[in-house]
Design a protein around this motif. Structure first.
Motif, PDB file in Angstrom:
ATOM      1  N   PHE A   1       0.909  -1.090   0.020  1.00 43.11           N
ATOM      2  CA  PHE A   1       0.103  -0.013   0.127  1.00 43.11           C
ATOM      3  C   PHE A   1       0.800   1.143  -0.095  1.00 43.11           C
ATOM      4  N   PHE A   2       1.929   1.244   0.821  1.00 42.12           N
ATOM      5  CA  PHE A   2       2.758   2.350   1.042  1.00 42.12           C
ATOM      6  C   PHE A   2       3.469   2.643  -0.259  1.00 42.12           C
ATOM      7  N   LEU A   3       4.064   1.813  -1.045  1.00 44.89           N
ATOM      8  CA  LEU A   3       4.723   2.012  -2.075  1.00 44.89           C
ATOM      9  C   LEU A   3       3.796   2.269  -3.276  1.00 44.89           C
ATOM     10  N   SER A   4       2.522   1.538  -3.219  1.00 47.30           N
ATOM     11  CA  SER A   4       1.939   1.935  -4.530  1.00 47.30           C
ATOM     12  C   SER A   4       1.482   3.672  -4.751  1.00 47.30           C
ATOM     13  N   PHE A   5       1.805   4.419  -3.670  1.00 44.94           N
ATOM     14  CA  PHE A   5       1.591   6.008  -3.927  1.00 44.94           C
ATOM     15  C   PHE A   5       3.204   6.296  -4.324  1.00 44.94           C
ATOM     16  N   ARG A   6       4.050   5.766  -4.538  1.00 43.99           N
ATOM     17  CA  ARG A   6       5.302   6.267  -4.812  1.00 43.99           C
ATOM     18  C   ARG A   6       6.101   5.719  -5.930  1.00 43.99           C
ATOM     19  N   LYS A   7       7.177   6.498  -6.381  1.00 41.31           N
ATOM     20  CA  LYS A   7       7.873   6.139  -7.290  1.00 41.31           C
ATOM     21  C   LYS A   7       9.413   5.649  -6.690  1.00 41.31           C
ATOM     22  N   TRP A   8       9.731   4.459  -7.241  1.00 41.15           N
ATOM     23  CA  TRP A   8      10.895   3.925  -6.806  1.00 41.15           C
ATOM     24  C   TRP A   8      11.526   2.917  -7.736  1.00 41.15           C
ATOM     25  N   ASN A   9      12.956   2.900  -8.117  1.00 40.30           N
ATOM     26  CA  ASN A   9      13.287   1.966  -8.922  1.00 40.30           C
ATOM     27  C   ASN A   9      14.093   0.762  -8.495  1.00 40.30           C
ATOM     28  N   GLY A  10      13.606   0.266  -6.959  1.00 38.66           N
ATOM     29  CA  GLY A  10      14.071  -0.709  -6.433  1.00 38.66           C
ATOM     30  C   GLY A  10      15.489  -0.809  -5.887  1.00 38.66           C
TER      31      GLY A  10
ATOM     32  N   TYR B   1      18.189  -0.227  -3.475  1.00 36.97           N
ATOM     33  CA  TYR B   1      18.159  -0.264  -1.829  1.00 36.97           C
ATOM     34  C   TYR B   1      18.838   1.276  -1.468  1.00 36.97           C
ATOM     35  N   GLY B   2      18.047   1.943  -0.645  1.00 37.28           N
ATOM     36  CA  GLY B   2      18.714   3.106  -0.160  1.00 37.28           C
ATOM     37  C   GLY B   2      18.381   4.431  -1.043  1.00 37.28           C
ATOM     38  N   VAL B   3      17.909   4.072  -2.287  1.00 41.06           N
ATOM     39  CA  VAL B   3      17.298   5.387  -3.196  1.00 41.06           C
ATOM     40  C   VAL B   3      15.811   5.931  -2.322  1.00 41.06           C
ATOM     41  N   ALA B   4      15.662   7.167  -2.623  1.00 43.09           N
ATOM     42  CA  ALA B   4      14.484   7.758  -1.937  1.00 43.09           C
ATOM     43  C   ALA B   4      13.202   7.205  -2.708  1.00 43.09           C
ATOM     44  N   LYS B   5      12.193   7.075  -1.840  1.00 40.50           N
ATOM     45  CA  LYS B   5      10.985   6.625  -2.547  1.00 40.50           C
ATOM     46  C   LYS B   5       9.941   7.985  -2.633  1.00 40.50           C
ATOM     47  N   GLU B   6       9.903   8.439  -3.861  1.00 36.78           N
ATOM     48  CA  GLU B   6       9.242   9.782  -3.991  1.00 36.78           C
ATOM     49  C   GLU B   6       7.442   9.481  -4.070  1.00 36.78           C
ATOM     50  N   PHE B   7       6.909  10.541  -3.273  1.00 34.43           N
ATOM     51  CA  PHE B   7       5.606  10.303  -3.191  1.00 34.43           C
ATOM     52  C   PHE B   7       4.964  11.066  -4.441  1.00 34.43           C
ATOM     53  N   ILE B   8       3.968  10.193  -5.127  1.00 35.00           N
ATOM     54  CA  ILE B   8       3.401  10.744  -6.198  1.00 35.00           C
ATOM     55  C   ILE B   8       2.042  10.678  -6.436  1.00 35.00           C
ATOM     56  N   GLY B   9       1.308  10.476  -5.262  1.00 34.72           N
ATOM     57  CA  GLY B   9      -0.118  10.302  -5.209  1.00 34.72           C
ATOM     58  C   GLY B   9      -0.673   9.243  -5.835  1.00 34.72           C
ATOM     59  N   LEU B  10      -1.666   9.346  -6.806  1.00 35.32           N
ATOM     60  CA  LEU B  10      -2.481   8.389  -7.300  1.00 35.32           C
ATOM     61  C   LEU B  10      -1.660   7.907  -8.648  1.00 35.32           C
TER      62      LEU B  10
ATOM     63  N   GLY C   1       7.013   1.037  -7.658  1.00 29.33           N
ATOM     64  CA  GLY C   1       5.781   1.570  -7.398  1.00 29.33           C
ATOM     65  C   GLY C   1       4.686   1.222  -8.004  1.00 29.33           C
ATOM     66  N   ARG C   2       4.682   1.224  -9.307  1.00 25.28           N
ATOM     67  CA  ARG C   2       3.823   0.952 -10.319  1.00 25.28           C
ATOM     68  C   ARG C   2       3.481  -0.638 -10.025  1.00 25.28           C
ATOM     69  N   SER C   3       4.307  -1.612  -9.845  1.00 24.98           N
ATOM     70  CA  SER C   3       4.130  -3.016  -9.256  1.00 24.98           C
ATOM     71  C   SER C   3       3.292  -2.847  -8.149  1.00 24.98           C
ATOM     72  N   SER C   4       3.563  -2.177  -7.168  1.00 25.74           N
ATOM     73  CA  SER C   4       2.903  -2.071  -5.940  1.00 25.74           C
ATOM     74  C   SER C   4       1.477  -1.851  -6.168  1.00 25.74           C
ATOM     75  N   ALA C   5       1.216  -0.864  -7.043  1.00 29.68           N
ATOM     76  CA  ALA C   5       0.097  -0.421  -7.077  1.00 29.68           C
ATOM     77  C   ALA C   5      -0.919  -1.676  -7.860  1.00 29.68           C
ATOM     78  N   TYR C   6      -0.330  -2.502  -8.646  1.00 30.86           N
ATOM     79  CA  TYR C   6      -0.738  -3.587  -9.184  1.00 30.86           C
ATOM     80  C   TYR C   6      -1.042  -4.624  -8.092  1.00 30.86           C
ATOM     81  N   GLY C   7      -0.197  -4.571  -7.304  1.00 28.05           N
ATOM     82  CA  GLY C   7      -0.176  -5.500  -6.036  1.00 28.05           C
ATOM     83  C   GLY C   7      -1.607  -5.232  -5.378  1.00 28.05           C
ATOM     84  N   VAL C   8      -1.753  -3.969  -4.992  1.00 27.38           N
ATOM     85  CA  VAL C   8      -3.195  -3.469  -4.283  1.00 27.38           C
ATOM     86  C   VAL C   8      -4.301  -3.747  -5.199  1.00 27.38           C
ATOM     87  N   ILE C   9      -4.293  -3.553  -6.530  1.00 28.13           N
ATOM     88  CA  ILE C   9      -5.681  -3.858  -7.426  1.00 28.13           C
ATOM     89  C   ILE C   9      -5.879  -5.399  -7.045  1.00 28.13           C
TER      90      ILE C   9
END
Lengths: 283, 306
Positions: free
Chosen positions: B45-54, B56-65, B275-283
């Motif tokens: 859920f947390f990752l599905s609203f963020r942009k992240w390249n996977g 380790y240690g790179v910031a996960k940027e919040f991008i809403g929906l 992030g996109r993958s996590s949104a698929y996970g939530v769906i």
């Protein structure tokens, strides 16, 4: 009257013939591809290209040796068997401990814990893929078969607890009472008294957990990067895409991969059928 | 269900030793499920609203929906949903009648039922990847069954590579899936069949019901629970299907044979869109939970099936 019975007998007969025909056709459908695969695993590449259905001119065991050499077949099968055995044992022990409390104790909070596990049944495992990959990276647990075991145990846990609790609830409590009067504590009551009674459901579920863990693919794809630790499914896929021209050893690898399962099936098929026919599978 | 029954038992005073034992027995299962199911779901859920390249240690940027909007606008997502729907259609149109027929067969009085039972159940035991590869070999245009038949008959026309043809390949995988699971579902239906009391059938036969009428008006209504189990397994299985498609087509060509769970995998591990993958996970999660609840609701105790 006589005519009617005669007619009846005739329809019964055609019905039986249709049943037999259907039975034999479907048995052929299930066995045929397996049979062809086994045959092809003893042929040379050229023979397979020429005719997939022919008997091997010469029975080549070298395909098996070559699958083992290039794809490390035996090692990967060993990895999978190791993972499947540990998963099955851990699931049974941890599952029955929890099921015993959920079925036999009457604390109010247990209702919520039972609900907690029921939610677990509904979660599609793939949506945990990315987070579990992160956990593995953070703990440096990639290429660790034990970590894979814990992940599999988690996935099967809710379903197992659900089934065990259902089965234990159907066992009368008089047995417990008698055992407690005889001085049995919780530990002995569970392992000496209830465990033997629950054996049918435990065995059936154990077989399904074993199959699932032996042939699981996605999580072993992301968690195992070193080919020494590949599970058999992962290794077969890898082998068939890297050595796509060398087909006979691929057939041999597939046959090797299902030999352990066929052995288990031959030993336990009565148990599986009995367990499933008594309704071991629930939605 | 479990604790409901226990309510009837007279409540003892809480015994601290007994409570400790209860918690100790429950602890391993709860810890494992929390760490590997509940926490990952929350993290998804947390990752599905963020942009992240996977990394380790790179910031996960919040991008809403944005992830969700991109997914719902993506034709491939709807295509993947359609492929899952094909699995569902295949399940109810092909697998259900087949498995039910086989169940009638192995519980009938014909000879050799134990042999047939053993044969029919075999494919499930072989494992998904082995089954998928076996059928991939059979369908291969260069050495598969069709190629062999062409060789025998001297036919030189080119052979369709079915696993590389859009839509057709999904249906081929659906059929292989039904081939594999027919025996498994056969036993689910057989469990319902053997639970029907013999005298009900005899009474219907005495009243002059033909074999077909008995199945339609006696057997099927009494087997509601088996149909419920089948439906739940089939519907939840359809959105989860991964292994068999991945092993046969890798979701290709160009992702057209993907299902939502394959999209989830490729977005993260091929395109590094975690992030996109996590949104698929939530769906997937929302679909999985709501479909299980809906199916359960449809098969409520007080409702008649037909």
């Amino acid at each position: 009257m006589a005519e009617k019975t005669k007619k009846n007998r005739k329809t019964v007969k055609t019905g039986t013939v249709i049943l037999y025909a259907f039975a034999i056709v479907w048995a052929f459908c299930t066995l045929f591809p397996v049979f062809i695969t086994v045959l092809a695993s003893f042929k040379s590449n050229n023979e397979i290209y020429l005719n997939l259905l022919s008997m091997p001119k010469e029975w080549l065991f070298s395909n098996y040796a070559s699958a083992n050499k290039t794809a490390n077949a035996l090692r990967t099968i060993g990895n999978s068997l190791f993972v499947a055995c540990l998963t099955t044992i851990a699931n049974t022990v941890v599952g029955i401990l929890a099921a015993y409390i959920l079925s036999r104790k009457s604390y109010g909070f247990l209702r919520y814990i039972y609900l907690f596990f029921m939610v677990g049944v509904m979660v599609p495992v793939h949506c945990t893929l990315v987070p579990i990959n992160n956990i593995a990276t953070a703990l440096n647990a990639k290429n660790n078969l034990a970590f894979l075991v814990i992940v599999y145990v988690a996935f099967n846990m809710s379903q197992a607890i659900f089934l065990y609790v259902g089965y234990m609830d159907s066992i009368g409590r008089e047995i417990d009472e008698a055992a407690i009067i005889d001085g049995c504590n919780d530990w002995n009551l569970l392992w000496r008294v209830l465990f033997p009674i629950c054996k049918p459901i435990l065995a059936t579920e154990a077989i399904f957990i074993f199959i699932a863990a032996y042939s699981e693919l996605v999580f072993s794809m992301i968690l195992m990067t070193d080919d020494k630790y590949f599970t058999v499914s992962r290794a077969m896929l890898n082998f068939s895409s890297v050595h796509s021209k060398d087909i006979a050893p691929q057939f041999a690898f597939v046959v090797m991969s299902f030999i352990p399962m066929v052995i288990i099936y031959v030993i336990f098929h009565n148990q599986i059928e009995k367990g499933m026919l008594s309704g071991a599978i629930k939605g | 269900m479990a604790s409901g029954k226990n309510k009837a038992v007279v409540k003892n005073k809480i015994n601290p030793r007994d409570l400790t034992i209860s918690i100790l027995f429950l602890a391993p299962a709860i810890i494992i499920c929390t760490v590997f199911i509940i926490y990952p779901v929350a993290d998804t859920f947390f990752l599905s609203f963020r942009k992240w390249n996977g990394m380790y240690g790179v910031a996960k940027e919040f991008i809403g929906l944005e992830n969700y909007i991109k997914i719902f606008k993506d034709k491939l997502f709807w295509n993947a949903m359609l492929n899952s729907l094909y699995f569902m259609i295949g399940g109810f149109v092909i697998l259900m009648p087949l498995a039910f027929g086989l169940a009638l067969l192995i519980t009938s009085k014909i000879k050799g039922t134990s042999f047939f039972k053993t044969c029919y159940f075999l494919p499930v035991m072989l494992g998904t990847t082995a089954v998928a590869l076996m059928w991939t070999f059979m369908l291969n245009p260069n050495y598969g069954l069709v190629h062999t038949i062409h060789n025998m008959t001297g036919d030189t026309s080119s052979i369709l590579d079915v696993l590389n043809t859009k839509t057709l390949n999904v249906w081929v995988v659906v059929l292989v899936n039904e081939w594999m699971y027919a025996g498994y579902n056969m036993l689910i239906f057989a469990a319902g069949l053997v639970a029907i009391p013999q005298d009900v059938n005899e009474a219907a036969a005495l009243d002059g019901a033909t074999g077909w009428q008995r199945i339609r008006y006696v057997t099927i209504p009494l087997m509601k629970n088996s149909f419920k189990i089948f439906s739940i397994l089939c519907i939840t299985g359809c959105i989860k299907v991964f292994d068999i498609i991945w092993a046969m087509t890798r979701g290709g060509p160009n992702d057209v044979s993907s299902t939502p769970s394959i999209m989830l995998y490729t977005q993260a591990f091929s395109y590094k869109l975690f992030g996109r993958s996590s949104a698929y996970g939530v769906i997937l999660l929302v679909l999985g939970v709501s479909l299980s609840i809906l199916t359960n609701h449809f098969f409520r105790e007080d409702k008649d099936l037909m």
